[in-house]
Scaffold this active site. Structure first.
Site, mmCIF file in Angstrom:
data_model
loop_
_atom_site.group_PDB
_atom_site.id
_atom_site.type_symbol
_atom_site.label_atom_id
_atom_site.label_comp_id
_atom_site.label_asym_id
_atom_site.label_seq_id
_atom_site.Cartn_x
_atom_site.Cartn_y
_atom_site.Cartn_z
ATOM 1 N N THR A 192 0.992 -1.171 0.043
ATOM 2 C CA THR A 192 -0.374 0.422 -0.216
ATOM 3 C C THR A 192 0.925 1.627 0.112
ATOM 4 O O THR A 192 0.450 2.111 -0.836
ATOM 5 C CB THR A 192 -1.139 -0.091 1.220
ATOM 6 N N GLY B 290 -10.734 1.838 -3.511
ATOM 7 C CA GLY B 290 -11.830 1.293 -4.160
ATOM 8 C C GLY B 290 -12.072 -0.347 -3.484
ATOM 9 O O GLY B 290 -13.391 0.093 -4.236
ATOM 10 N N GLU C 190 1.511 -4.816 11.317
ATOM 11 C CA GLU C 190 0.218 -5.478 10.945
ATOM 12 C C GLU C 190 0.502 -7.112 11.270
ATOM 13 O O GLU C 190 1.323 -7.284 12.601
ATOM 14 C CB GLU C 190 0.647 -5.737 9.084
ATOM 15 N N ASN D 77 -12.930 -8.848 -0.433
ATOM 16 C CA ASN D 77 -12.058 -9.214 -0.627
ATOM 17 C C ASN D 77 -12.253 -11.056 -1.635
ATOM 18 O O ASN D 77 -11.532 -11.125 -2.032
ATOM 19 C CB ASN D 77 -10.973 -9.414 0.128
ATOM 20 N N LYS E 251 -43.052 0.426 -27.020
ATOM 21 C CA LYS E 251 -42.049 1.484 -27.212
ATOM 22 C C LYS E 251 -42.086 2.094 -27.805
ATOM 23 O O LYS E 251 -42.421 2.154 -28.451
ATOM 24 C CB LYS E 251 -40.736 -0.174 -27.392
ATOM 25 N N HIS F 231 -54.740 -6.422 -22.479
ATOM 26 C CA HIS F 231 -53.886 -7.814 -23.182
ATOM 27 C C HIS F 231 -53.873 -7.740 -24.016
ATOM 28 O O HIS F 231 -53.590 -7.782 -24.662
ATOM 29 C CB HIS F 231 -55.219 -8.982 -23.081
ATOM 30 N N ALA G 42 -57.298 -7.245 -27.492
ATOM 31 C CA ALA G 42 -56.293 -8.288 -26.932
ATOM 32 C C ALA G 42 -55.973 -8.704 -28.343
ATOM 33 O O ALA G 42 -56.380 -8.734 -29.444
ATOM 34 C CB ALA G 42 -57.267 -9.531 -26.605
ATOM 35 N N TYR H 14 -41.542 -2.237 -38.172
ATOM 36 C CA TYR H 14 -40.637 -2.509 -38.386
ATOM 37 C C TYR H 14 -39.992 -3.574 -39.394
ATOM 38 O O TYR H 14 -41.409 -4.733 -40.303
ATOM 39 C CB TYR H 14 -39.657 -3.400 -36.972
ATOM 40 N N SER I 199 -59.881 -6.978 -31.286
ATOM 41 C CA SER I 199 -58.730 -8.096 -30.961
ATOM 42 C C SER I 199 -58.024 -8.404 -32.167
ATOM 43 O O SER I 199 -58.979 -8.748 -33.651
ATOM 44 C CB SER I 199 -59.727 -9.186 -30.557
#
Length: 453
Positions: free
Chosen positions: A79, A101, A151, A224, A348, A360, A377, A384, A402
């Site tokens: 260190t 860290g 230590e 660790n 989306k 649904h 539904a 696309y 539906s």
């Protein structure tokens, strides 16, 4: 208070059994080292020197947006050696704070206390008292003041009985720290240059050494292995849950709630079990979040109910809406007030107007849907064409039956009706009824095939 920080993050983390640098493993959805960097930035650190070694490319890629000074420790020699790699960047009169860290939960309050405690001509370090100090460097005092850190591998049997231990976190002026680091040697059991030896060097010069304790020992626990990481994860989540409960949020089971970002809540919010919050989430008043839901970077307005197992990301949900169960709202989805989306509905980049509903088995992508619309539904906006995305526009008070396919680009006027089973490829005027079906046939006396014996 002006200071700069050295964050030690060069360790490989062998016990993690991972190809990823240890400090990049996440706690609450964020790399451990990012927690430390954020804390330093919040406190106004002038410079952040990040000492790295193993997995340097991964480190720099993961933290590419961070304003840090990258310092390479090519060989891990201890260190003290790690901090010394950054010492050419130290200003003589600035405070240098050493952090780690893999110690992600250290608080701003504790760091501020440490910075304030540092004597003008000395050093301040963070220590903690543990019932089981095994493995830690022991704090050696002489009639009160700290005189050294020993230590575990170098400690005598008497010193091993000491329960006050070193956390490795310390602060000193740049001028002093550079001098003490230059005088380190590796004459110890591990053959490494210990940062802890600067304490004895300061004492030998007659400099004051102040010890500060953290608010809670969990702040200075390092990672660790994955067991320790999991323990810190639960400790962090418990802390987050406690804050929310104190603010009036009803968590049905605080132990089964994960906050992996920031959450703003209004009054009388109820969150059921196994809910995950990611990114930046805002929830209004009188909102209920059902069990198993995942919310990420979204806004939920007042009096809305999110039913169980819904996934909402990058979306906006208005007031008095109902979502779910099993709904997915993807980035760009927007529900206006009083809108409803039910089970197995996906949206989306689409807007569902005020009072409209899709209850649904529906996909609404790249769509703009008006007020008072019923989406039956099994309706799909075919957005696309294999190369490009196209938009579907549905006016107000439209009824879509539906099992319809709306092949974009297509526009449906106000008040139109689309009969069940329609594949729509052309625009529809206001008030029109559109039906596309194969002629119905009836076959009298038809017999089902007999099963073979």
């Amino acid at each position: 208070m002006k200071f700069s920080t050295v964050i030690l993050a060069a360790g490989k983390g062998t016990r993690m059994h991972s190809n990823m640098p240890k400090v990049l493993h996440t706690l609450a959805g964020k790399p451990m080292v990012k927690h430390v960097i954020d804390t330093c930035n919040n406190l106004g650190a002038q410079n952040i020197h990040l000492v790295y070694g193993h997995g340097g490319d991964q480190m720099q890629q993961a933290l590419a947006n961070e304003n840090v000074n990258w310092v390479l420790q090519a060989q891990q020699l201890g260190t003290g050696h790690a901090v010394d790699q950054a010492s050419p960047h130290f200003q003589d009169d600035e405070k240098i704070l050493v952090l780690y860290g893999d110690v992600p939960l250290i608080s701003e309050d504790t760091i501020e206390s440490l910075l304030e405690a540092q004597p003008t001509d000395g050093i301040a370090l963070l220590t903690v008292v543990l019932e089981d100090p095994t493995g830690y460097g022991r704090i050696v005092r002489k009639r009160g003041p700290v005189v050294a850190i020993v230590e575990q591998k170098d400690a005598s049997e008497e010193q091993k009985l000491i329960k006050e231990v070193n956390t490795g976190v310390l602060v000193a002026t740049g001028r002093d720290l550079k001098r003490w680091l230059a005088g380190l040697n590796n004459n110890n059991a591990q053959g490494e240059y210990y940062l802890t030896d600067v304490i004895a060097a300061a004492h030998d010069e007659g400099r004051a050494v102040e010890a500060v304790h953290p608010s809670h020992s969990i702040e200075v626990e390092g990672v660790n292995d994955r067991i320790q990481l999991a323990r810190l994860e639960r400790a962090f989540q418990a802390r987050q849950a406690k804050k929310l409960l104190e603010q009036g949020v009803m968590l049905r089971d605080p132990a089964r709630f994960d906050l992996r970002g920031t959450l703003q809540c209004g009054s009388d919010v109820e969150i059921d079990v196994n809910v995950i919050i990611e990114g930046n989430v805002s929830i209004g008043n009188n909102v209920v979040i059902g069990a198993g839901s995942i919310l990420k970077d979204c806004e939920i307005d007042d009096n809305t109910v999110i039913r169980p197992y819904s996934v909402i990301e990058g979306a906006t949900v208005g007031e008095n809406c109902t979502v779910g169960p099993f709904t997915r709202l993807r980035p760009g989805a927007e529900l206006r007030d009083d809108a409803h989306v039910g089970n197995f509905v996906e949206m989306k980049n689409a807007r569902l107007g005020e009072g409209s509903k899709a209850n649904h088995l529906t996909y609404l992508g790249d769509a703009e849907i008006g007020k008072g619309v019923n989406v039956g539904a099994g309706v799909i906006t075919c957005n696309y064409d294999g190369a490009n995305k196209h938009k579907t526009v549905i006016g107000d008070d439209v009824f879509v039956g539906s099992d319809c396919q709306l092949v974009a680009p297509v526009t449906i006027g106000n008040g139109a009706t689309i009969g069940a089973g329609t594949t729509l490829t052309k625009n529809v005027a206001e008030g029109e009824l559109v039906i596309t079906r194969a002629p119905e046939r009836k076959i009298a006396g038809w017999q089902r095939p007999a099963k073979k014996k």
